[in-house]
Write an enzyme that holds these catalytic residues in place. Sequence first.
Site, short mmCIF file in Angstrom:
data_model
loop_
_atom_site.label_atom_id
_atom_site.label_comp_id
_atom_site.label_asym_id
_atom_site.label_seq_id
_atom_site.Cartn_x
_atom_site.Cartn_y
_atom_site.Cartn_z
N LYS A 68 75.88 39.78 66.69
CA LYS A 68 74.87 40.85 66.77
C LYS A 68 75.38 41.69 68.77
O LYS A 68 76.13 42.67 68.17
CB LYS A 68 73.82 39.86 66.75
CG LYS A 68 73.57 39.68 65.34
CD LYS A 68 71.93 38.48 65.42
CE LYS A 68 71.26 38.03 64.32
NZ LYS A 68 71.90 36.97 64.22
N TYR A 73 94.97 27.58 54.66
CA TYR A 73 93.54 26.47 54.94
C TYR A 73 93.89 25.89 56.47
O TYR A 73 95.38 25.67 56.88
CB TYR A 73 93.68 25.27 54.07
CG TYR A 73 93.01 25.41 53.33
CD1 TYR A 73 91.71 24.91 53.30
CD2 TYR A 73 93.13 25.65 51.91
CE1 TYR A 73 90.41 24.91 53.06
CE2 TYR A 73 91.88 25.88 51.11
CZ TYR A 73 90.60 25.53 51.72
OH TYR A 73 89.38 25.59 50.56
N GLU A 115 92.17 22.38 57.52
CA GLU A 115 90.08 21.74 57.71
C GLU A 115 90.75 20.79 58.79
O GLU A 115 92.57 20.08 58.90
CB GLU A 115 90.49 20.90 56.40
CG GLU A 115 89.11 21.84 55.12
CD GLU A 115 89.48 21.18 53.75
OE1 GLU A 115 89.71 19.52 54.07
OE2 GLU A 115 89.07 21.43 53.24
N THR A 122 75.06 33.73 66.80
CA THR A 122 75.74 34.64 65.31
C THR A 122 76.68 34.77 66.59
O THR A 122 76.54 35.64 67.97
CB THR A 122 75.01 35.54 65.11
OG1 THR A 122 74.36 36.12 65.80
CG2 THR A 122 74.35 34.84 64.14
N ARG A 167 81.56 39.26 61.66
CA ARG A 167 80.41 38.49 61.08
C ARG A 167 80.69 36.92 60.93
O ARG A 167 81.71 36.09 60.31
CB ARG A 167 79.80 38.63 59.92
CG ARG A 167 78.82 38.33 59.09
CD ARG A 167 78.72 39.42 57.74
NE ARG A 167 78.35 40.93 58.78
CZ ARG A 167 77.00 40.61 59.08
NH1 ARG A 167 76.25 40.09 58.94
NH2 ARG A 167 76.37 41.35 59.64
N ASP A 202 68.79 29.01 70.03
CA ASP A 202 69.82 29.51 69.06
C ASP A 202 69.65 31.13 69.88
O ASP A 202 68.84 31.45 70.04
CB ASP A 202 69.13 29.32 67.93
CG ASP A 202 69.63 30.75 66.82
OD1 ASP A 202 70.43 31.50 67.31
OD2 ASP A 202 69.28 30.86 65.83
N1 PLP Z 1 69.14 32.71 64.56
C1 PLP Z 1 68.39 34.10 64.86
C2 PLP Z 1 67.69 33.69 65.88
C3 PLP Z 1 69.19 34.88 64.21
O1 PLP Z 1 68.28 35.92 64.58
C4 PLP Z 1 69.90 34.48 62.44
C5 PLP Z 1 70.21 36.18 62.18
O2 PLP Z 1 69.89 36.99 61.78
C6 PLP Z 1 70.54 33.66 62.63
C7 PLP Z 1 69.86 32.47 63.30
C8 PLP Z 1 71.63 33.57 61.37
O3 PLP Z 1 72.71 34.11 61.24
P1 PLP Z 1 73.29 34.19 59.60
O4 PLP Z 1 72.42 35.31 59.24
O5 PLP Z 1 74.90 34.91 60.56
O6 PLP Z 1 73.31 32.90 59.35
#
Ligand code: PLP
Length: 427
Positions: A243, A68, A70, A240, A249, A214
Site C-alpha cells: 500500500k 524452496y 522453508e 502490508t 504484494r 496493524d
Molecule cells: N489489515 C488492514 C488494515 C488492511 O487494510 C488490509 C488490506 O486491505 C489487510 C490487513 C490485509 O491485507 P491483504 O489483503 O494483503 O491480506
Amino acid sequence: MNPPTQNTGRPGPTAATAGGAPHTDREVWAAVDLEGARQERQLELIASENHTSREVIAAMGSVLTNKYAEGYPGKRYYGGCEHVDVVETLAIERATKLFGAEAANVQAHSGTQANIAALMALVTPGARILAMSLDHGGHLSHGHPKNFSGVFYEFQSYGVEKHDERLDMQRVRDMARAFRPSLIMAGASAYSRVLDFPAFRAIADEVGAKLLVDQAHIAGLVAGGAHPSPVPHADVVTMTTHKTLRGPRGGLIVCKEAYLKPINSAVFPGGQGGPFMHVIAAKAIALREAAAPSFTRYAAQVVANAKVLADTLTENGLRIVSGGTDNHLMLVDVTPKGMVGKDAESALHEVDLTCNKNLIPYDQNPPSKASGIRLGTAAITTRGLKEEHMATLGRWIAAVLSAPTDESLKRRVRGEVGELTRAFPIY
Ligand code: PLP
C-alpha cells in the site's frame, strides 16, 4: 536503470529476471498488457494500491520464484539456500532499521497472513480481543465472523463517535475495562485520522492486554515520517508491503525481540510453508527505497495531496467523513449528491478514475450499495501529481458526481484525465 516497457504490464528484460523470456502465452500476456495500459490510462484512487518501482517488479519476476526455503536464514529445511539467505537477511535488517524495531519477520504472504501469525503468537484460541469495527473502518482480519479471526477468537469492536466520526479513546478505555481483552488491536482500512498509539498502549497496560497494531495502510507514511510510529508502543506491528509502503504484494511483521520466536513459529510452520523468496527480494528492494530521503518527501506529499483533495471535495458539496484527513485516504459521503457509493464508483470509473464504494460510519445503506467512496492519494502521488492537480481532480470528481448521466461532461472529463495521465506516466 531498466529499459522502458512501452507502457505494457510486462516486466522489462533485466539481469535480475529471466530477461528476454519468450511471451508465448498470448491469452495471458494480452490481459497483462491491457492491465498495464489501464493503469497508465486511469488515475488510481484506491487507497490500498500503489505503483511499485520497476526494480521491485523485476525481483518478483526473477529466478528466486524457483526456490524452496522453508525455515529461516541459516536454519533451512532445504539445501541451496545460501543466496536466498542473503536476500532474506537483507530484508530483515532493512525492515528493523526502517521501522526502528528490535526484530522482523518478512515471510508473511499477505497482511491477513501476518495477522493470523500475530494472533497465533500473542493469544490462545478463544481469547478475547478488542478491535475496530469493520463498519467503521476496521479490516476483515480484525474479527469478521467468516474470517479466521472471528472464527477462532472472541471479538468485541470499538467504533467512531457519531458526532465527529473519530475514535474517542476514553470510550475505547471504558470498553476495554468492561470486556477485559487479552489483546487490543489498533489499525484500520478506512480511518483518516491519526491513531493515538500511546493511548492504546496505556489502555492495554491498564487492563493487562497485549497491543497489536496493524499499520497496513499507513506503513509507508510511518516509514517516511508522515504518521507517528506505533513501533515504540506495540508488542507486535503487522503491515502490508503493497500500500503506502509501495512494495510488492505481501505482509511484514516487526516486533519486540521477545516476540520474535513465537512470531517466526506462527508464520512458519504455523500458517505457511515455503516463503516466496522472489517477493522477499522485492520487499528488500522496496525497504531500501523507503529508507531514501526521496521517500520521506513522497510520504509528506501523499498527505499534502490528500488534504487538498479533501478540501476541494468539501468546497464542491461533498462531505468528508470526520471533516478531513490526516493521512493518505478519505471517506467521501456521496449522499449529498443524491447518490450511493456503488453508483459513484461506476460514474468515476467511466471517466478513468478508479476507486471503491465504502460504508461510512453509521451507514443507512447496505455494504453492496454503501453511502460513500474511499479515495487515496498514494498511487497518484507516485506518478508525480501535486497539490495543484488535486484541486483539479477534486473538481472533476464533484462535477461527475453532480451530473453522473451527463455524457458530454463525462467525455470532457475523461479527455482531461487522459491528458494528465499522459503527462505523468507511471513507467
Ligand atoms: N489489515 C488492514 C488494515 C488492511 O487494510 C488490509 C488490506 O486491505 C489487510 C490487513 C490485509 O491485507 P491483504 O489483503 O494483503 O491480506
